[in-house]
Design a protein around this motif. Structure first.
Motif, PDB file in Angstrom:
ATOM      1  N   LYS A  72      -6.372 -33.781  13.194  1.00  0.00           N
ATOM      2  CA  LYS A  72      -5.003 -33.951  12.684  1.00  0.00           C
ATOM      3  C   LYS A  72      -4.979 -34.498  11.267  1.00  0.00           C
ATOM      4  N   LEU A  73      -6.087 -35.060  10.800  1.00  0.00           N
ATOM      5  CA  LEU A  73      -6.213 -35.532   9.426  1.00  0.00           C
ATOM      6  C   LEU A  73      -7.683 -35.755   9.127  1.00  0.00           C
ATOM      7  N   GLY A  74      -7.975 -35.989   7.850  1.00  0.00           N
ATOM      8  CA  GLY A  74      -9.344 -36.266   7.439  1.00  0.00           C
ATOM      9  C   GLY A  74      -9.402 -37.489   6.547  1.00  0.00           C
ATOM     10  N   VAL A  75     -10.454 -38.282   6.723  1.00  0.00           N
ATOM     11  CA  VAL A  75     -10.771 -39.398   5.845  1.00  0.00           C
ATOM     12  C   VAL A  75     -12.199 -39.134   5.379  1.00  0.00           C
ATOM     13  N   LEU A  76     -12.348 -38.790   4.112  1.00  0.00           N
ATOM     14  CA  LEU A  76     -13.634 -38.368   3.576  1.00  0.00           C
ATOM     15  C   LEU A  76     -14.100 -39.331   2.498  1.00  0.00           C
ATOM     16  N   THR A  77     -15.352 -39.740   2.592  1.00  0.00           N
ATOM     17  CA  THR A  77     -15.909 -40.718   1.661  1.00  0.00           C
ATOM     18  C   THR A  77     -17.082 -40.117   0.906  1.00  0.00           C
ATOM     19  N   VAL A  78     -17.074 -40.262  -0.400  1.00  0.00           N
ATOM     20  CA  VAL A  78     -18.099 -39.821  -1.339  1.00  0.00           C
ATOM     21  C   VAL A  78     -18.647 -38.430  -1.017  1.00  0.00           C
ATOM     22  N   GLY A  79     -17.772 -37.458  -1.083  1.00  0.00           N
ATOM     23  CA  GLY A  79     -18.153 -36.069  -0.867  1.00  0.00           C
ATOM     24  C   GLY A  79     -17.982 -35.259  -2.129  1.00  0.00           C
ATOM     25  N   GLY A  80     -18.261 -33.979  -2.010  1.00  0.00           N
ATOM     26  CA  GLY A  80     -18.085 -33.084  -3.134  1.00  0.00           C
ATOM     27  C   GLY A  80     -18.826 -31.781  -2.911  1.00  0.00           C
ATOM     28  N   LEU A  81     -18.807 -30.962  -3.928  1.00  0.00           N
ATOM     29  CA  LEU A  81     -19.468 -29.654  -3.888  1.00  0.00           C
ATOM     30  C   LEU A  81     -20.931 -29.788  -4.284  1.00  0.00           C
ATOM     31  N   MET A  82     -21.792 -29.032  -3.619  1.00  0.00           N
ATOM     32  CA  MET A  82     -23.219 -29.000  -3.965  1.00  0.00           C
ATOM     33  C   MET A  82     -23.462 -27.810  -4.899  1.00  0.00           C
ATOM     34  N   PRO A  83     -24.244 -28.005  -5.948  1.00  0.00           N
ATOM     35  CA  PRO A  83     -24.508 -26.917  -6.902  1.00  0.00           C
ATOM     36  C   PRO A  83     -25.657 -26.006  -6.473  1.00  0.00           C
ATOM     37  N   VAL A  84     -25.705 -25.692  -5.186  1.00  0.00           N
ATOM     38  CA  VAL A  84     -26.733 -24.783  -4.670  1.00  0.00           C
ATOM     39  C   VAL A  84     -26.044 -23.705  -3.836  1.00  0.00           C
ATOM     40  N   PRO A  85     -26.611 -22.516  -3.795  1.00  0.00           N
ATOM     41  CA  PRO A  85     -25.979 -21.449  -3.012  1.00  0.00           C
ATOM     42  C   PRO A  85     -26.196 -21.638  -1.506  1.00  0.00           C
ATOM     43  N   PHE A  86     -25.170 -21.349  -0.747  1.00  0.00           N
ATOM     44  CA  PHE A  86     -25.226 -21.376   0.709  1.00  0.00           C
ATOM     45  C   PHE A  86     -24.757 -20.019   1.221  1.00  0.00           C
ATOM     46  N   ARG A  87     -25.123 -19.699   2.431  1.00  0.00           N
ATOM     47  CA  ARG A  87     -24.585 -18.481   3.053  1.00  0.00           C
ATOM     48  C   ARG A  87     -23.064 -18.639   3.138  1.00  0.00           C
ATOM     49  N   PRO A  88     -22.294 -17.602   2.928  1.00  0.00           N
ATOM     50  CA  PRO A  88     -20.825 -17.704   2.901  1.00  0.00           C
ATOM     51  C   PRO A  88     -20.229 -18.347   4.147  1.00  0.00           C
ATOM     52  N   GLU A  89     -20.809 -18.090   5.307  1.00  0.00           N
ATOM     53  CA  GLU A  89     -20.231 -18.631   6.546  1.00  0.00           C
ATOM     54  C   GLU A  89     -20.447 -20.129   6.706  1.00  0.00           C
TER      55      GLU A  89
END
Length: 112
Positions: free
Chosen positions: A17-34
């Motif tokens: 129903k909600l999210g509380v996220l701490t020190v996250g972000g995008l990784m500069p490496v390729p991942f499989r789309p799924e």
């Protein structure tokens, strides 16, 4: 890995129903789309509290954390980004305060 991969369950699992996220972000490496969180960010619709460190060396604010937050599909009035003058952590007391306030906002205050 919780905050980095959080968009996946937040986007596809209706029990959240909600999210509380701490020190996250995008990784500069390729991942499989799924399993690439970038493909799920725009599908997140639940309220999200996002706590970041301005000097985070794992998820730099300008190139990782801020774009992650900006790309969340949650309407602007239901997402909040709090930035601390820290690295890859947030002050424990502040994390507790912000989290409890966020939970109270969406689930109601608990009698104390």
């Amino acid at each position: 890995w919780g905050s980095r991969v959080a968009p996946i369950p937040l986007a596809v699992e209706p029990r959240f129903k909600l999210g509380v996220l701490t020190v996250g972000g995008l990784m500069p490496v390729p991942f499989r789309p799924e399993i690439d969180e970038l493909n799920f960010l725009q599908h997140v619709r639940v309220p999200v509290l996002f706590l970041s460190g301005r000097y985070d060396d794992v998820f730099p604010l300008e190139t990782s954390a801020q774009p992650y937050f900006d790309w969340l599909g949650t309407p602007a009035q239901h997402k909040r980004h709090v930035i601390y003058e820290t690295q890859h952590f947030v002050p424990r007391a502040e994390q507790i305060k912000e989290t409890l306030n966020w939970l109270d906002r969406y689930f109601g205050a608990v009698a104390r």
